[in-house]
Design a protein around this motif. Structure first.
Motif, short mmCIF file in Angstrom:
data_model
loop_
_atom_site.label_atom_id
_atom_site.label_comp_id
_atom_site.label_asym_id
_atom_site.label_seq_id
_atom_site.Cartn_x
_atom_site.Cartn_y
_atom_site.Cartn_z
N ALA A 9 0.87 -1.09 0.01
CA ALA A 9 0.04 0.11 0.07
C ALA A 9 0.83 1.44 0.19
O ALA A 9 1.94 1.34 0.36
N SER A 10 0.44 2.47 -0.65
CA SER A 10 0.84 3.61 -0.54
C SER A 10 0.75 4.40 0.70
O SER A 10 -0.28 3.97 1.43
N THR A 11 1.52 5.39 0.88
CA THR A 11 1.10 6.25 2.06
C THR A 11 -0.44 6.76 2.15
O THR A 11 -1.13 6.58 3.09
N ASN A 12 -1.04 7.36 0.81
CA ASN A 12 -2.15 7.56 0.88
C ASN A 12 -3.23 6.40 1.05
O ASN A 12 -4.27 6.79 1.81
N ASP A 13 -2.79 5.16 0.51
CA ASP A 13 -3.97 4.13 0.87
C ASP A 13 -4.03 3.79 2.38
O ASP A 13 -5.18 3.66 2.71
N ILE A 14 -3.00 3.75 3.01
CA ILE A 14 -2.99 3.52 4.37
C ILE A 14 -3.64 4.51 5.30
O ILE A 14 -4.47 4.26 6.10
N THR A 15 -3.50 5.82 4.72
CA THR A 15 -3.82 7.04 5.53
C THR A 15 -5.62 6.86 5.25
O THR A 15 -6.31 7.07 6.20
N ASP A 16 -5.96 6.59 4.06
CA ASP A 16 -7.60 6.66 3.73
C ASP A 16 -8.22 5.64 4.65
O ASP A 16 -9.26 5.50 4.74
N ALA A 17 -7.44 4.28 4.64
CA ALA A 17 -8.11 3.13 5.13
C ALA A 17 -8.26 3.53 6.77
O ALA A 17 -9.26 3.14 7.42
N ILE A 18 -7.26 4.35 7.47
CA ILE A 18 -7.35 4.58 8.77
C ILE A 18 -8.36 5.61 8.85
O ILE A 18 -9.37 5.53 9.91
#
Ligand code: ATP
Length: 333
Positions: free
Chosen positions: A319-328
């Motif tokens: 996952a990218s930084t954005n992917d994991i941030t959006d998941a959080i």
């Protein structure tokens, strides 16, 4: 009510993980005013100093800052921006935290560690001198006053966090005077906190026990250099350097930041793990009394790690930084 907070994006992966943390903080529903200020490489470009006065003024006025990692510019002839911040803001204690999260590849399933690192003295004060052409000395400076301050801070923190024990680490059998003062001062402070158990361990023994998972400890109190090393160690124990979080404390301000550095090898690729920065933001919220919002973030992080669908490379995912941030953010309920 709106919280005004100084923000230092910092260098390297700071440009990716700090915006991610701000996005998560904004999603708590609390109201913030970000006061963006410079330190590190950008500050040198613009102000010809790693930490301009305007940055110090902003933090002293807001009393709170969230920062990303900063490049140590000593090799380029500048003072270290982190040391400058600590000195100018009187930050005498650095709290480094790491905990086990289900779903992260770590065998240390009970780990929930707090290291309090003395942040002003020791050999990191930067008093070095060349001796002839092929030798050099660094001065290890430790005072009773500062050691007592950081020890009292540690016992107060242990109480506030509901922890039962403080373990002092040192090497006073070799460094009888300097580490001796640190140890004796901490033991003296301990007498005023009869509700908190206190023991002491040599730093090498502490390191062995930490990686051997045989350490029965809650909060570790360490002189500057040992504390710096232990901070990375506890983050590693919990599965990734990207998961360590913390804050620096002084009488006039608190500055929150992750344990890791600028990770230049992965900077600019959008793949850095933002969790250390996000949890540092949650720690800031808890510090200002917004416990509920802090818990919401921590629970959302725990949930994303447990599900394991959006993990960054350091955690074994793609996952990218954005992917994991959006998941959080999706998990924040
Ligand atoms: P600095 O010189 O600023 O200390 P560094 O790369 O030497 O930078 P760290 O930034 O602490 O030291 O990181 C060491 C390594 O750990 C990095 O190269 C990177 O592989 C990994 N790492 C650290 N932080 C993260 C993160 N947030 N996400 C992913 N990997 C990370």
């Amino acid at each position: 009510m709106s919280y005004k907070i100084s923000i230092i994006e910092g260098d390297g992966i700071g440009h990716e993980i700090v915006p991610a943390a701000l996005k998560v903080l904004e999603h708590t529903g609390l109201s913030f005013e970000w006061d963006f200020v410079l330190a590190g490489e950008k500050a040198v470009e613009e102000y010809q100093t790693p930490v301009p006065d305007s940055t110090i003024e902003s933090i002293l006025s807001n009393k709170l800052a969230l920062k990303g990692p900063l490049t140590n510019l000593v090799a380029r002839g500048w003072p270290s921006p982190n040391v400058m911040l600590r000195k100018n803001l009187g930050l005498f204690a650095a709290v480094k935290r790491a905990r086990y999260f289900e779903g992260v590849g770590s065998p240390f399933k009970n780990a929930d560690l707090v290291v309090v690192r003395e942040a002003k003295e020791d050999t990191y004060a930067g008093a070095e001198q060349q001796v002839g052409s092929d030798a050099a000395i660094a001065i290890k400076f430790i005072t009773k006053e500062n050691s007592l301050n950081v020890a009292n801070f540690t016992f107060d923190l242990a109480r506030r966090l509901g922890r039962k024990k403080v373990s002092i680490t040192h090497k006073a059998n070799v460094l009888k005077l300097t580490d001796g003062i640190f140890l004796k001062s901490a033991q003296e402070a301990a007498k005023n906190y009869p509700d908190i158990e206190c023991d002491s361990l040599m730093i090498d023994h502490m390191a062995f026990k930490l990686v051997n998972d045989s350490l029965d400890c809650d909060v570790i109190l360490a002189p500057n250099v040992y504390g710096d090393i232990l901070a990375d160690l506890i983050a590693g124990i919990c599965g990734s350097l990207g998961l360590g979080f913390g804050g620096n404390f002084g009488p006039e301000a608190a500055v929150f930041e992750p344990v890791h550095g600028t990770a230049p090898t992965i900077a600019g690729q959008g793949i850095a793990n933002p969790i250390g920065e996000i949890l540092s933001g949650a720690m800031l919220l808890s510090y200002i009394g917004e416990e509920q919002a802090a818990k919401t973030i921590e629970n959302a992080v725990a949930s994303v790690l447990k599900k394991g669908e959006f993990l960054t490379g350091d955690l074994g995912g793609t996952a990218s930084t954005n992917d994991i941030t959006d998941a959080i953010i999706r998990e924040m309920k």
